[in-house]
Design an enzyme around this catalytic site. Sequence first.
Site, PDB file in Angstrom:
ATOM      1  N   ASP A 100       1.693  -1.207  -5.588  1.00  0.00           N
ATOM      2  CA  ASP A 100       2.051   0.120  -5.123  1.00  0.00           C
ATOM      3  C   ASP A 100       3.444   0.408  -5.667  1.00  0.00           C
ATOM      4  O   ASP A 100       4.383  -0.327  -5.369  1.00  0.00           O
ATOM      5  CB  ASP A 100       2.081   0.101  -3.586  1.00  0.00           C
ATOM      6  CG  ASP A 100       1.781   1.446  -2.973  1.00  0.00           C
ATOM      7  OD1 ASP A 100       2.221   2.452  -3.546  1.00  0.00           O
ATOM      8  OD2 ASP A 100       1.122   1.475  -1.925  1.00  0.00           O
ATOM      9  N   GLU A 263      -1.820   8.776  -5.555  1.00  0.00           N
ATOM     10  CA  GLU A 263      -1.912   9.473  -4.279  1.00  0.00           C
ATOM     11  C   GLU A 263      -1.381  10.876  -4.527  1.00  0.00           C
ATOM     12  O   GLU A 263      -0.203  11.056  -4.842  1.00  0.00           O
ATOM     13  CB  GLU A 263      -1.053   8.779  -3.215  1.00  0.00           C
ATOM     14  CG  GLU A 263      -1.131   9.482  -1.874  1.00  0.00           C
ATOM     15  CD  GLU A 263       0.074   9.225  -0.985  1.00  0.00           C
ATOM     16  OE1 GLU A 263      -0.082   9.243   0.247  1.00  0.00           O
ATOM     17  OE2 GLU A 263       1.192   9.028  -1.493  1.00  0.00           O
TER      18      GLU A 263
END
Length: 536
Positions: A100, A263
């Site tokens: 991430d 995202e």
Amino acid sequence: MADEYLWWKHGLIYQIYPRSFCDSNDDGIGDLQGIASKLDYLVELGIDGIWLSPINKSPMDDFGYDIADYRGIDPIFGNNEDFDHLLDEAHKKGIKVILDQVYNHTSYKHPWFQESRKSKKSPKRDWYIWADPVGTGPPNNWLAAFGGRAWAWDHKTRQYYFHSFLREQPDLNWRNPEVQEAVFDTMRFWLNKGVDGFRFDVINFFIKDKKLRNNPLGFWGPYPRPYDWQQHIFDRDRPEVHDIIRGMRKILDEYDERMMVGEVVDEQRDPGLPTSYLGFGTDELHLAFNFALIYERWSAKKFMEHIRYYMALIPKEGWPCHVLSNHDFHRARSRYSFGRHTLARSKVLAMMLLTLRGTPFLYYGEEIGMCDGVVKRSEIEDPLGKWYWPIVTGRDPFRTPMQWTGEKYAGFSKVQPWLPVNSDHTVINVESQRRDPDSLFNFYKRLIKLRRDTPTLHAGEWLPRRSHHKVMSYYRVHKDQRMLVVLNFSRRGQTIKHKHNRRWEVVMSTRRSVGDKITGNVMMCRGYEATIFKEW
Ligand code: GLC
Ligand code: CA
């Protein structure tokens, strides 16, 4: 010739929230060695890749989504050797690893920001977004995603800096080529190490309006939030962001089989936004999350509408992906719980997730049906929860420790974990579900294996059938094989009709025996039946 199996397209990706997966040194917080010790479990489940929520050095104001060193590992999780070991072990076991990366903002403790805030003449001043006050107030009306003004006043240099989230998370100035180079170098650093890809946090926030124009007021989308009432036209989704993403894609394309999933935060909740970040399907993100289902109530018809719409928006060479839970939302199990029917519903959802065309993402614990935990006010850790309690209770309930066993701390740790273990762990845990052939865990295991072994399920075309109020059904077609998936969202029996008279054989089902054959063009489905058929 065998079909090519590409891990990020045809496989399944499992999201780990590292603080909550497994604690190896009994300090109450999950860590990298803990994750490494559970790789065999992940192999048993059958996943292809793991996405680790941030593990970089961080003051943890937003639990890792505020990074202070993009190349170092936070000591709470271990050190660089622990990471190399995890990566190595995962690869040996055939598991890919995705990191991430949070590039919209850093922590205010990042040396870049520390330098930037020193003076207006700092060589890193322009690495962040600084602006003079307008009158006695902030430069414009932009609001932060977590509420309040998005501008923080800096006494020393008498300017404001911009933060899309907490004031501890200043936004980087992506218009600055030096920032771009620094981030691209970071990407190369991890790719050279052998990391298989990235999940990019709030990728659509990277670029802001140059002129800092005011956002128009008004509720944004159908679900207004009490603390955010403006349309984020000028601080998000600026067209120039696509150039940046294309640059990132070029870097990944220099390596073999790497992937980036983005995202794309969208308050309108329209999948047209995330899919626009796929570009032509070959030049921007490989995958973009579609959160539409996460917000939807339990309805076959609604689900089908969303999925149809989303699938139609995927560019020709792009690829869909599906997600039902993550660290920011109520767990699917809790959203759709329905008394004694809850397990049956979870199986319907599992079958849907694993039989749609597109990459499925599974959130840790989803495979055993973990529910939102109960977090008392005094136990709240998430800043959102601290601020907005009790209107918003924050995201802690979706981040409680993984439930491995029925023991005191669920086999997660030997000491009291950072967030309380859900008291239902005595019933819902890996150990007991392994033993129960009808458990959700074993259902997932079978489904995942079937999907992997069946090109029609992981690579075939997806053809929706006529919409039905209670039953979602679709075909998967690949070469000369046709499969039919039938998902009854209601607890009552339902009838569906076929236009053509085909002969179906049960491949996997919650209510039928494998191998059973069905003919005729009327099909009766039992309550919460979830079945995969193949044509014979
Ligand atoms: C993303 C993350 C969320 C985090 C935020 C700020 O939305 O998923 O957990 O708080 O970005 O980085
Ligand atoms: Ca630990």
